[in-house]
Motif scaffolding. Structure first.
Motif, short mmCIF file in Angstrom:
data_model
loop_
_atom_site.label_atom_id
_atom_site.label_comp_id
_atom_site.label_asym_id
_atom_site.label_seq_id
_atom_site.Cartn_x
_atom_site.Cartn_y
_atom_site.Cartn_z
N PRO A 281 0.79 -1.23 0.00
CA PRO A 281 0.00 0.00 0.00
C PRO A 281 0.83 1.28 0.00
O PRO A 281 0.46 2.25 -0.67
N ALA A 282 1.94 1.31 0.73
CA ALA A 282 2.72 2.55 0.82
C ALA A 282 3.23 2.98 -0.54
O ALA A 282 3.17 4.17 -0.90
N ALA A 283 3.73 2.04 -1.33
CA ALA A 283 4.24 2.37 -2.65
C ALA A 283 3.09 2.72 -3.59
O ALA A 283 3.22 3.62 -4.44
N GLN A 284 1.97 2.05 -3.46
CA GLN A 284 0.82 2.34 -4.31
C GLN A 284 0.30 3.75 -4.03
O GLN A 284 -0.06 4.48 -4.96
N THR A 285 0.28 4.15 -2.76
CA THR A 285 -0.17 5.49 -2.40
C THR A 285 0.73 6.55 -3.03
O THR A 285 0.27 7.63 -3.41
N ALA A 286 2.01 6.23 -3.17
CA ALA A 286 2.95 7.16 -3.78
C ALA A 286 2.87 7.13 -5.30
O ALA A 286 3.63 7.84 -5.96
N GLY A 287 1.97 6.34 -5.85
CA GLY A 287 1.79 6.28 -7.30
C GLY A 287 2.84 5.46 -8.01
O GLY A 287 3.08 5.64 -9.21
N LEU A 288 3.47 4.51 -7.32
CA LEU A 288 4.52 3.68 -7.90
C LEU A 288 3.95 2.32 -8.28
O LEU A 288 3.07 1.79 -7.61
N HIS A 289 4.48 1.74 -9.34
CA HIS A 289 3.91 0.50 -9.86
C HIS A 289 4.93 -0.62 -10.03
O HIS A 289 4.56 -1.79 -10.04
N ARG A 290 6.20 -0.28 -10.18
CA ARG A 290 7.22 -1.28 -10.48
C ARG A 290 8.33 -1.23 -9.43
O ARG A 290 8.65 -0.17 -8.89
N ALA A 291 8.93 -2.37 -9.15
CA ALA A 291 9.98 -2.41 -8.13
C ALA A 291 10.89 -3.61 -8.33
O ALA A 291 10.50 -4.61 -8.93
N MET A 292 12.12 -3.46 -7.83
CA MET A 292 13.06 -4.57 -7.72
C MET A 292 13.56 -4.64 -6.28
O MET A 292 13.85 -3.60 -5.66
N ALA A 293 13.67 -5.83 -5.73
CA ALA A 293 14.26 -6.05 -4.41
C ALA A 293 15.32 -7.12 -4.52
O ALA A 293 15.15 -8.10 -5.26
N TRP A 294 16.44 -6.94 -3.82
CA TRP A 294 17.48 -7.97 -3.83
C TRP A 294 18.13 -8.07 -2.46
O TRP A 294 18.17 -7.10 -1.70
N PRO A 295 18.63 -9.25 -2.10
CA PRO A 295 19.22 -9.46 -0.78
C PRO A 295 20.66 -8.93 -0.72
O PRO A 295 21.40 -9.01 -1.70
N VAL A 296 21.01 -8.40 0.43
CA VAL A 296 22.39 -7.99 0.70
C VAL A 296 23.02 -9.08 1.56
O VAL A 296 22.51 -9.40 2.65
N ILE A 297 24.11 -9.66 1.06
CA ILE A 297 24.80 -10.75 1.75
C ILE A 297 26.19 -10.26 2.14
O ILE A 297 26.87 -9.61 1.35
N ASP A 298 26.62 -10.56 3.36
CA ASP A 298 27.97 -10.20 3.79
C ASP A 298 28.61 -11.42 4.46
O ASP A 298 28.05 -11.97 5.42
N ASP A 299 29.77 -11.83 3.93
CA ASP A 299 30.46 -13.02 4.44
C ASP A 299 29.55 -14.24 4.48
O ASP A 299 29.60 -15.06 5.41
N GLY A 300 28.69 -14.36 3.47
CA GLY A 300 27.82 -15.52 3.38
C GLY A 300 26.55 -15.43 4.20
O GLY A 300 25.72 -16.35 4.16
N TRP A 301 26.35 -14.33 4.94
CA TRP A 301 25.18 -14.18 5.80
C TRP A 301 24.24 -13.11 5.27
O TRP A 301 24.67 -12.05 4.83
N PHE A 302 22.95 -13.39 5.35
CA PHE A 302 21.95 -12.40 4.96
C PHE A 302 21.96 -11.25 5.96
O PHE A 302 21.93 -11.47 7.17
N VAL A 303 21.95 -10.01 5.47
CA VAL A 303 21.92 -8.85 6.38
C VAL A 303 20.78 -7.88 6.07
O VAL A 303 20.36 -7.14 6.95
N ALA A 304 20.29 -7.85 4.83
CA ALA A 304 19.26 -6.85 4.50
C ALA A 304 18.66 -7.15 3.15
O ALA A 304 19.16 -7.99 2.39
#
Length: 310
Positions: A281-304
């Motif tokens: 909903p937050a992105a839709q309210t801002a009028g946004l329709h498309r997105a990409m998300a990817w994981p941040v890995i450090d030393d083999g561990w998920f961080v963000a």
């Protein structure tokens, strides 16, 4: 508002890991690049995705003509002139390669930088390469002559913390060491994140956003909460809603839920062309329709998880 990143895509190892195959992409309307890319694949060292796979490090390609880029005609038809490839490793295992494309308009300000440290040679992070808009020559000049110890400057903080660092206002950030040069060209926000490259060397990717051409319409940084069971919106900025963070009315995200939770669960980038189907909903309210998300890995561990909205 035109964004600094004008297209993005990701590539995945084929089942036999002999090549990279198309995972998905966000391109301009009527994109030629978007038409030809789904049918392509890249061997190790071939094209921008294959070069990032072979070198196991981020790659910046400043121009397509006369280079190893294999989709030059299509990219130029879309007004794209530069590519930055980010490999996502889980330890020594390549999970994906994310590619960002930029144009080269006269008013195109901002930057994507790759900082590097080899502990056998130096204690500092130095600029390995970067793409700067046409109005940022002075900022590029300073950046190529700057180095950071761990904990200093935006790249140095991401290096020390092993996690993304977002600065919503570089002019008020004492930790940003290139403020004067950045302000002259309108660069006002920064995001730096460690790159999951194997080996002894460290790489940090920095996105520097400008007033007229922000990196994306909305940037979100998601990190696990104290329980470790859900992701919480940690930091970010929306060109419509303003600064984002833990106090923003954003519900926590469980593994596998929404685009962000899917990137966390699967450990690879995720793309949507219709946020109404996610939903978010937050992105839709801002009028946004498309997105990409990817994981941040450090030393083999998920961080963000980093999410960019367009």
């Amino acid at each position: 508002m035109k964004t600094f990143i004008q297209a993005t895509e990701y590539w995945l190892p084929s089942p036999d890991r002999s090549s990279l195959v198309y995972g998905g992409g966000l391109y301009p309307p009527g994109s030629r690049l978007g038409e030809v890319s789904p049918d392509m694949c890249f061997q190790r060292g071939q094209g921008v995705p294959g070069r990032a796979w072979e070198t196991a490090a981020p790659v910046v390609l400043h121009q397509f003509e006369g280079s190893y880029f294999l989709r030059t005609e299509a990219a130029l038809a879309d007004g794209l002139t530069c590519a930055i490839a980010l490999p996502v490793f889980h330890g020594d295992y390549l999970a994906a390669v994310v590619v960002f494309f930029c144009g080269d308009g006269e008013d195109h300000a901002g930057a994507i930088e790759v900082w590097h440290n080899d502990p056998r040679q130096s204690h500092d992070l130095t600029l390995l390469d970067g793409h700067y808009g046409r109005t940022a020559e002075a900022f590029e000049y300073i950046s190529r002559r700057t180095s950071f110890r761990a904990g200093f400057g935006l790249p140095g903080q991401a290096w020390q913390q092993g996690a993304p660092v977002f600065l919503p206002n570089l002019g008020r950030a004492n930790s940003f060491l290139r403020t004067d040069s950045a302000q002259r060209v309108g660069i006002n926000r920064g995001l730096a994140l460690p790159c999951s490259t194997p080996g002894l060397s460290t790489h940090v990717l920095a996105f520097l956003s400008a007033l007229g051409t922000p990196i994306a319409q909305r940037i979100e940084v998601w990190m696990r909460d104290d329980t470790g069971h859900v992701l919480q919106l940690h930091a970010g900025f929306c060109e419509t809603a303003g600064e984002l963070g833990p106090t923003t009315a954003a519900p926590p995200v469980a593994s596998g839920h929404t685009l962000v939770g899917q990137a966390w669960e699967r450990g690879i980038p995720q793309i949507t062309h219709d946020l109404a189907q996610v939903p978010w909903p937050a992105a839709q309210t801002a009028g946004l329709h498309r997105a990409m998300a990817w994981p941040v890995i450090d030393d083999g561990w998920f961080v963000a998880v980093i999410a960019l909205y367009f």
